[in-house]
Design a protein around this motif. Structure first.
Motif, PDB file in Angstrom:
ATOM      1  N   ALA A  46     105.231  42.063  48.039  1.00  0.00           N
ATOM      2  CA  ALA A  46     105.122  43.110  47.017  1.00  0.00           C
ATOM      3  C   ALA A  46     104.390  42.542  45.797  1.00  0.00           C
ATOM      4  O   ALA A  46     104.647  41.420  45.367  1.00  0.00           O
ATOM      5  CB  ALA A  46     106.505  43.609  46.629  1.00  0.00           C
ATOM      6  N   LEU A  47     103.489  43.320  45.269  1.00  0.00           N
ATOM      7  CA  LEU A  47     102.692  42.902  44.119  1.00  0.00           C
ATOM      8  C   LEU A  47     103.550  42.909  42.862  1.00  0.00           C
ATOM      9  O   LEU A  47     104.183  43.917  42.536  1.00  0.00           O
ATOM     10  CB  LEU A  47     101.507  43.856  43.968  1.00  0.00           C
ATOM     11  CG  LEU A  47     100.382  43.430  43.054  1.00  0.00           C
ATOM     12  CD1 LEU A  47      99.755  42.120  43.528  1.00  0.00           C
ATOM     13  CD2 LEU A  47      99.322  44.511  42.998  1.00  0.00           C
ATOM     14  N   LYS A  48     103.608  41.763  42.164  1.00  0.00           N
ATOM     15  CA  LYS A  48     104.422  41.639  40.951  1.00  0.00           C
ATOM     16  C   LYS A  48     103.543  41.151  39.807  1.00  0.00           C
ATOM     17  O   LYS A  48     102.615  40.365  40.014  1.00  0.00           O
ATOM     18  CB  LYS A  48     105.563  40.645  41.176  1.00  0.00           C
ATOM     19  CG  LYS A  48     106.541  41.102  42.235  1.00  0.00           C
ATOM     20  CD  LYS A  48     107.625  40.066  42.439  1.00  0.00           C
ATOM     21  CE  LYS A  48     108.538  40.513  43.554  1.00  0.00           C
ATOM     22  NZ  LYS A  48     108.554  39.635  44.671  1.00  0.00           N
ATOM     23  N   GLN A  49     103.861  41.624  38.606  1.00  0.00           N
ATOM     24  CA  GLN A  49     103.131  41.219  37.416  1.00  0.00           C
ATOM     25  C   GLN A  49     104.083  40.697  36.356  1.00  0.00           C
ATOM     26  O   GLN A  49     105.248  41.092  36.307  1.00  0.00           O
ATOM     27  CB  GLN A  49     102.365  42.407  36.821  1.00  0.00           C
ATOM     28  CG  GLN A  49     101.081  42.710  37.543  1.00  0.00           C
ATOM     29  CD  GLN A  49     100.294  43.796  36.827  1.00  0.00           C
ATOM     30  OE1 GLN A  49     100.460  44.958  37.148  1.00  0.00           O
ATOM     31  NE2 GLN A  49      99.459  43.403  35.886  1.00  0.00           N
ATOM     32  N   ASP A  50     103.568  39.806  35.515  1.00  0.00           N
ATOM     33  CA  ASP A  50     104.267  39.334  34.333  1.00  0.00           C
ATOM     34  C   ASP A  50     103.267  39.488  33.196  1.00  0.00           C
ATOM     35  O   ASP A  50     102.363  38.654  33.043  1.00  0.00           O
ATOM     36  CB  ASP A  50     104.697  37.877  34.505  1.00  0.00           C
ATOM     37  CG  ASP A  50     105.454  37.350  33.291  1.00  0.00           C
ATOM     38  OD1 ASP A  50     105.837  38.160  32.415  1.00  0.00           O
ATOM     39  OD2 ASP A  50     105.657  36.124  33.202  1.00  0.00           O
ATOM     40  N   TYR A 106      99.265  38.311  37.409  1.00  0.00           N
ATOM     41  CA  TYR A 106      99.899  38.610  38.692  1.00  0.00           C
ATOM     42  C   TYR A 106     100.668  37.374  39.132  1.00  0.00           C
ATOM     43  O   TYR A 106     100.271  36.240  38.841  1.00  0.00           O
ATOM     44  CB  TYR A 106      98.861  38.976  39.757  1.00  0.00           C
ATOM     45  CG  TYR A 106      98.388  40.401  39.651  1.00  0.00           C
ATOM     46  CD1 TYR A 106      99.214  41.453  40.062  1.00  0.00           C
ATOM     47  CD2 TYR A 106      97.140  40.702  39.155  1.00  0.00           C
ATOM     48  CE1 TYR A 106      98.795  42.764  39.966  1.00  0.00           C
ATOM     49  CE2 TYR A 106      96.711  42.018  39.052  1.00  0.00           C
ATOM     50  CZ  TYR A 106      97.542  43.040  39.461  1.00  0.00           C
ATOM     51  OH  TYR A 106      97.135  44.340  39.358  1.00  0.00           O
ATOM     52  N   LEU A 107     101.765  37.588  39.852  1.00  0.00           N
ATOM     53  CA  LEU A 107     102.585  36.492  40.354  1.00  0.00           C
ATOM     54  C   LEU A 107     102.279  36.293  41.830  1.00  0.00           C
ATOM     55  O   LEU A 107     102.455  37.208  42.636  1.00  0.00           O
ATOM     56  CB  LEU A 107     104.074  36.795  40.143  1.00  0.00           C
ATOM     57  CG  LEU A 107     104.480  37.111  38.700  1.00  0.00           C
ATOM     58  CD1 LEU A 107     105.954  37.455  38.627  1.00  0.00           C
ATOM     59  CD2 LEU A 107     104.136  35.955  37.780  1.00  0.00           C
ATOM     60  N   TRP A 122      98.883  44.497  47.827  1.00  0.00           N
ATOM     61  CA  TRP A 122      99.977  43.530  47.975  1.00  0.00           C
ATOM     62  C   TRP A 122      99.481  42.213  47.409  1.00  0.00           C
ATOM     63  O   TRP A 122      98.332  42.085  46.998  1.00  0.00           O
ATOM     64  CB  TRP A 122     100.459  43.405  49.420  1.00  0.00           C
ATOM     65  CG  TRP A 122      99.451  42.935  50.436  1.00  0.00           C
ATOM     66  CD1 TRP A 122      99.075  41.650  50.699  1.00  0.00           C
ATOM     67  CD2 TRP A 122      98.691  43.758  51.331  1.00  0.00           C
ATOM     68  NE1 TRP A 122      98.138  41.627  51.701  1.00  0.00           N
ATOM     69  CE2 TRP A 122      97.893  42.904  52.107  1.00  0.00           C
ATOM     70  CE3 TRP A 122      98.616  45.127  51.559  1.00  0.00           C
ATOM     71  CZ2 TRP A 122      97.015  43.372  53.094  1.00  0.00           C
ATOM     72  CZ3 TRP A 122      97.748  45.588  52.538  1.00  0.00           C
ATOM     73  CH2 TRP A 122      96.966  44.710  53.286  1.00  0.00           C
ATOM     74  N   THR A 123     100.361  41.201  47.383  1.00  0.00           N
ATOM     75  CA  THR A 123      99.999  39.908  46.795  1.00  0.00           C
ATOM     76  C   THR A 123      98.807  39.326  47.534  1.00  0.00           C
ATOM     77  O   THR A 123      98.874  39.058  48.730  1.00  0.00           O
ATOM     78  CB  THR A 123     101.192  38.940  46.827  1.00  0.00           C
ATOM     79  OG1 THR A 123     102.252  39.519  46.084  1.00  0.00           O
ATOM     80  CG2 THR A 123     100.835  37.597  46.232  1.00  0.00           C
TER      81      THR A 123
END
Length: 154
Positions: free
Chosen positions: A46-50, A54-55, A95-96
């Protein structure tokens, strides 16, 4: 008339593909392309951001369908146990897209993997990706990293 039928049959046989495969020299030397892997519904990717970063994932080897990415043009940075890399980015990942594989030693060797199917847009820009490598830095007594693709990794 019999001669016409025989000549017609011979001509038809000439149009049929040969049952024997072409000689090795005539076959393409290119490997068959890897099948696209759809990770859009896989929670691990799953695509995650901070904020504006991007993480990415830290993995043992490049995921299926991914390949080793070229060394980043901008030097990697380590901030609070995170490896930060400026990597090519198309703007519409599903996605990542990136993961890193870390080795052993100091400076800590690593290489990035890119999943070309994750971002279907043209790779026209760059984006900062963060990877949590704090445990690998501690385990190796490392304070710096070095981009290094192991032999045999594509």
């Amino acid at each position: 008339m019999l001669l016409t039928l025989l000549l017609g049959a011979i001509a038809c046989d000439a149009d049929k593909p040969s049952a024997t495969p072409p000689p090795a020299a005539a076959r393409s030397a290119e490997p068959a392309p890897a099948a696209a892997v759809d990770r859009s519904k896989d929670p691990a990717f799953a695509l995650k951001q901070d904020g504006d970063r991007y993480l990415g994932l830290v993995v043992e080897r490049c995921p299926e369908g991914a390949r080793s990415a070229p060394a980043p043009a901008v030097a990697p940075a380590i901030v609070d146990g995170e490896l930060r890399l400026e990597l090519p980015f198309g703007g519409c990942p599903t996605w990542t897209q990136y993961s890193v594989v870390v080795g052993k030693g100091s400076p800590l060797p690593f290489h990035a993997c890119v999943d070309p199917d994750a971002d279907k847009c043209q790779l026209a820009g760059t984006k900062v990706w963060s990877f949590d490598i704090a445990a690998a830095l501690r385990a190796n007594g490392a304070t710096a990293v070095a981009y290094s693709v192991p032999a045999g990794v594509r």
